[in-house]
Design an enzyme around this catalytic site. Structure first.
Site: not given
Ligand code: NVA
Ligand code: CP
Length: 304
Positions: A135, A260, A288
């Site tokens: 990311q 993100c 991405r």
């Molecule tokens: N901090 C979040 C990021 C998701 C892309 C998670 O780990 O769920």
């Molecule tokens: N930002 C990100 O990693 O998104 P996803 O969880 O959809 O892959």
């Protein structure tokens, strides 16, 4: 296996290599938008292991590998022997004997480390509980496209000291920026990471103060994957940490904000900011694809 290069953390590449990868991502994006043929890796296979959900990561890696001329294979613990207790080390030996590159999204960071240690092909960390370095490639590409170099700039992280926040700590070091973190007490990032980067990373608990002088403000969900049962409790504690127009008014007037995704409008970010016509969040998501194509190209060439 020991000289195989992996991407488990931003610290696995030098600042110069990361800078080159961002430039390559920008170039590959332009080529892709021009409709150029990018199939430089025919017959190469990417194994994608997902122990957690994903939209962006799965679509970008799978589409990216197809655009590079190769093939991507989705593997989930539910449908493989990984979910029935086959050791990570054995799985790594077998899977890496059949594919050319592997990406893993999982819980403990030790899982990607153990997989990489027993893999004969490059392994990419596609998110663990500790880090989400892919990311950061997209975020840095997005910054460069809109503003140029991030060196010497001030970034503010608002919210949980989670995997994204910790990746921003590594990014501060590798891309040479100052990072101010505003999180509720008790939700700070890893103490060792803070100590190792205290020359450029500060933590406090007042978002309106933390964003003063910020060129970029970044946030993420309050409860990450695996913390779903804490959602309600966290929502109350994190309520003062929403990124919204009022908070952004304390940052620099041309400050960008990023997320993100997936986002929760009305929680960590206001609907107004998410739906603003000039937000870079959708570029950030699209990048991405381009950043990971540059990453896969780099790793495939390094290990060819
Ligand atoms: N901090 C979040 C990021 C998701 C892309 C998670 O780990 O769920
Ligand atoms: N930002 C990100 O990693 O998104 P996803 O969880 O959809 O892959």
């Amino acid at each position: 296996m020991s000289d195989t290069r992996h991407f488990l953390s931003l610290l696995d590449f030098s600042p110069a290599e990361l800078g080159q990868m961002i430039q390559r991502a920008i170039e590959m994006k332009r080529e892709h938008l021009e409709g150029r043929d990018q199939r430089s890796f025919p017959g190469k296979v990417l194994g994608m292991i997902f122990a957690k959900s994903s939209t962006r990561t799965r679509v970008s890696f799978e589409a990216g590998m197809a655009q590079l001329g190769g093939h991507a294979m989705f593997l989930s613990p539910q449908d493989t022997q990984l979910g029935r207790g086959e050791p990570i080390e054995d799985s790594a030996r077998v899977i890496s004997s059949m594919v050319d590159i592997v990406m893993i999204r999982t819980f403990g960071h030790d899982i990607v480390e153990r997989f990489a240690a027993h893999s004969s092909v490059p392994v990419i960390n596609a998110l663990t509980d500790d880090l989400h370095p892919c990311q950061l490639l997209a975020d840095m590409q997005t910054w460069v496209e809109h503003r140029g170099s991030i060196a010497g700039k001030r970034v503010c992280w608002v919210g949980d000291g989670n995997n994204m926040c910790q990746s921003y700590i590594n990014a501060a070091r590798q891309f040479d920026f100052e990072l101010s973190i505003a999180c509720p007490p008790g939700f700070e990032p890893d103490a060792h990471m803070l100590e190792a980067n205290r020359d450029r990373v500060q933590v406090q608990h007042q978002p309106a103060r933390a964003v003063v002088g910020a060129d970029l403000v970044v946030t993420d969900v309050w409860a990450s994957m695996g913390q779903e049962e804490e959602q309600q409790e966290r929502a109350a504690l994190f309520a003062p940490y929403q990124v919204n127009a009022e908070l952004m008014s304390h940052a620099n007037s041309d400050a960008l904000y990023m997320h993100c995704l997936p986002a929760h409008r009305g929680e960590e970010i206001s609907a107004e900011l998410m739906d603003a016509s000039d937000t870079v969040i959708w570029d950030e998501a699209e990048n991405r694809l381009h950043a990971q194509k540059a990453l896969m190209e780099t790793l495939l060439l390094a290990n060819s």
